[in-house]
Motif scaffolding. Structure first.
Motif, PDB file in Angstrom:
ATOM      1  N   SER A  91     -13.158   9.458  22.011  1.00 34.82           N
ATOM      2  CA  SER A  91     -11.851   8.949  22.459  1.00 34.82           C
ATOM      3  C   SER A  91     -11.526   7.619  21.808  1.00 34.82           C
ATOM      4  O   SER A  91     -10.391   7.375  21.372  1.00 34.82           O
ATOM      5  CB  SER A  91     -11.846   8.807  23.992  1.00 34.82           C
ATOM      6  OG  SER A  91     -12.063  10.040  24.627  1.00 34.82           O
ATOM      7  N   ALA A 133     -10.827   3.888  26.507  1.00 36.27           N
ATOM      8  CA  ALA A 133     -11.586   5.144  26.512  1.00 36.27           C
ATOM      9  C   ALA A 133     -12.236   5.467  27.856  1.00 36.27           C
ATOM     10  O   ALA A 133     -12.256   6.632  28.253  1.00 36.27           O
ATOM     11  CB  ALA A 133     -12.646   5.106  25.408  1.00 36.27           C
ATOM     12  N   LEU A 189      -5.436  10.568  24.978  1.00 33.75           N
ATOM     13  CA  LEU A 189      -6.661  10.536  25.781  1.00 33.75           C
ATOM     14  C   LEU A 189      -6.781  11.775  26.654  1.00 33.75           C
ATOM     15  O   LEU A 189      -7.877  12.331  26.831  1.00 33.75           O
ATOM     16  CB  LEU A 189      -6.682   9.271  26.640  1.00 33.75           C
ATOM     17  CG  LEU A 189      -6.866   7.957  25.883  1.00 33.75           C
ATOM     18  CD1 LEU A 189      -6.559   6.769  26.791  1.00 33.75           C
ATOM     19  CD2 LEU A 189      -8.286   7.844  25.334  1.00 33.75           C
TER      20      LEU A 189
END
Length: 572
Positions: free
Chosen positions: A99, A127, A321
């Motif tokens: 991520s 993240a 994300l």
């Protein structure tokens, strides 16, 4: 100087009062307290009498984050953590790294001036999901215990992973303005930081438990508890390790070892202390974020980028994300199913080896214990097997929270486009809390994820409590035989303990009015029994034969018994 001190004190006191009031209101109207605090903080910052809030970055990193992660780590059962280590490691290390890199690549392509190091710093900040809200809601909604454990474990380790990545990226930013990050040194630094942190965190954890075991005063015990996360953090950082990872490891060690070695009264006091600290600090971060938001927006407006463009980048990162997280779920599910098959095959091979060795040898005894532990693990994991609905819930429970808000403010002042990066991170935290956090309850109900295991839990509780009480009664009987204590007193104490099976939740009281010698002997026997029960429960906990929530219930019952006995002694 006096005026500044008074102003700061006033801000802190008013902030605590606001946090308490908003948290109460949020619970009643069903709105996430962080969102209300952000809005309220922004409104307060616009008042002419409000002082400008500037929190040094090192305050977030060294004072706020370590105790927050330590408090969360204290509550995670080691057996559940071990059983789900593959899932937790996948989500909190691999997924966080992927991520962060994905965000870095997108941000660098949109804002080349930031450089890869600055983009990776933002990626590391946004993240890690903050699973605190998800797990709290999941427990209230009755999510499967395994899902809650995974979210709790992920929320601990992913913060550590992200902050190690962040510190590496920040180091690249500050090295003579170098904005490049080389993969090999990054991996090497990450590995060294984690290994050092594991050693330091475990050492501090075990040492703390030993010291607190012999601490004679509650105030000293509380002081040691308050100092532990900071000591673990600073020691690891001094040795070039990750202070955050060390704090998490210390919390895991202390949370699971203290149940055997630290008095229940002191553990209850510790839980209350850290619980209060967490509520104030975690919500205080969001209040501070709201108060800083107008200044961040003003700084963005004063630059070359338009405010709307920065907000759009933040929204794009939210979508990115979410896509990366959901894309990681099918491979994880397939991997878990393949591993479950391998686990059963390994268990069969281990059983065959036991048959070949026969009974009586030392090697056979070790293998038998391993066989039993693996068998309990297989039963527990099969009973809570993850499916696509569980994965949907885990995927959606990826809200960003206090770590994102706090960590982004540790970016150095000379970071290119710092104001834009901070605002983008704020947008990610606010939007994910609002959208994903606000709809998680609906999703859980729509997926019919709540599992009704009341009858099984009741049976487990009755069985485990019965075994634990009998362990205590056996210890009393042996002591009575050695010391010549009247058998009737042993029987009276034993009957009182057995009665806990009928009213387990109301077990903690003893008769405070009778101070005769007989009662004193019974109290001493019961103290001995509590110690034996705790020892037995610790052995059972390590095997994983019972569900951790069942073990926790029995632990609370034993704690209440010990607290009642201690209160009796203090009173007399």
């Amino acid at each position: 100087m006096h005026g500044v001190t008074t102003e700061v004190t006033l801000v802190v006191v008013v902030g605590i009062l606001i946090i308490g009031a908003v948290a109460t209101i949020a619970n009643r109207i069903g709105v996430a307290a962080p969102l209300l605090l952000v809005v309220l903080g922004g409104a307060i910052s616009l008042l002419p009498v409000t002082p400008q809030i500037e929190v040094p970055p090192e305050v977030f990193l060294t004072i706020i984050l370590p105790p927050l992660l330590y408090t969360a780590a204290l509550k995670v059962p080691a057996v559940d953590f071990r059983r789900n280590l593959r899932v937790i490691g996948y989500l909190s290390v691999i997924l966080v790294a992927v991520s962060a890199v994905a965000v870095a690549l997108v941000v660098q392509s949109i804002w080349p001036i930031v450089g890869f190091a600055g983009a990776l710093a933002l990626g590391a900040v946004v993240a890690p999901p903050d699973a605190v809200a998800a797990t709290a809601l999941g427990k209230r909604l009755g999510l499967p215990p395994r899902v809650v454990t995974i979210l709790e474990g992920e929320g601990l380790i992913n913060d550590a992973t992200a902050l190690v990545l962040l510190s590496t990226a920040v180091a690249a930013i500050t090295r003579a303005g170098n904005s490049d990050v080389e993969a090999a040194p990054l991996v090497a630094d990450f590995a060294i930081a984690v290994v050092v942190a594991l050693v330091v965190g475990a050492a501090v954890g075990y040492a703390t438990v030993r010291i607190r075991q012999y601490a004679s005063d509650r105030a000293i015990d509380t002081a040691i508890s308050l100092a532990t996360p900071f000591l673990s953090f600073l020691a690891a950082e001094a040795l070039q390790g990750s202070g955050i990872v060390a704090v998490v490891i210390s919390g895991l060690v202390i949370g699971n070892r203290s149940q055997m070695r630290i008095r229940a009264t002191r553990r209850a006091q510790e839980a209350a202390t850290w619980g209060t600290f967490s509520v104030i600090v975690e919500n205080g971060v969001f209040l501070t974020m709201g108060m800083q938001l107008p200044a961040v927006i003003e700084a963005v407006d004063a630059g070359e980028r338009h405010l709307a463009g920065v907000v759009l980048v933040g929204l794009l990162l939210c979508l990115l994300l979410l896509i990366v997280r959901f894309a990681s779920m099918p491979p994880l599910l397939l991997w878990l199913r393949a591993h479950a098959k391998r686990r059963r095959r390994d268990q069969q091979r281990l059983a065959q080896r036991l048959e070949q060795l026969g009974e009586g040898s030392k090697r056979a005894g070790k293998l038998q214990r391993l066989h039993d532990q693996r068998g309990h693990d297989i039963i527990a994991l099969d009973d809570q097997k993850l499916g696509w609905r569980d994965m949907l819930a885990i995927g959606w429970a990826g809200m960003r929270g206090v770590v994102t808000v706090a960590a982004v403010q540790t970016l150095p002042a000379d970071t290119p486009m710092r104001a834009e990066l901070v605002l983008a991170a704020f947008v990610v935290a606010i939007v994910t809390l609002l959208v994903q956090g606000g709809s998680l309850a609906w999703l859980v109900k729509a997926l019919h994820l709540t599992h009704d295991r009341t009858e099984r839990r009741r049976q487990e509780l009755d069985e485990l409590l019965g075994e634990t009480i009998e362990a205590g009664i056996d210890a009393m009987q042996r002591e009575a035989d050695l010391q010549g204590i009247d058998e009737a007193l042993v029987e009276a104490a034993g009957e009182r303990m057995r009665s806990r099976r009928a009213w387990a939740a109301h077990v903690a009281e003893v008769d405070p009015d009778d101070a005769t010698t007989d009662v004193a002997q019974i109290a001493r026997l019961r103290h001995l029994a509590v110690d034996a029960e705790r020892f037995w429960l610790d052995q059972v906990r390590r095997t994983g034969r019972f569900d951790s929530s069942t073990v926790s219930v029995v632990q609370r019952i034993i704690d209440r018994e010990e607290i009642g006995l201690q209160a009796d002694e203090d009173e007399h």
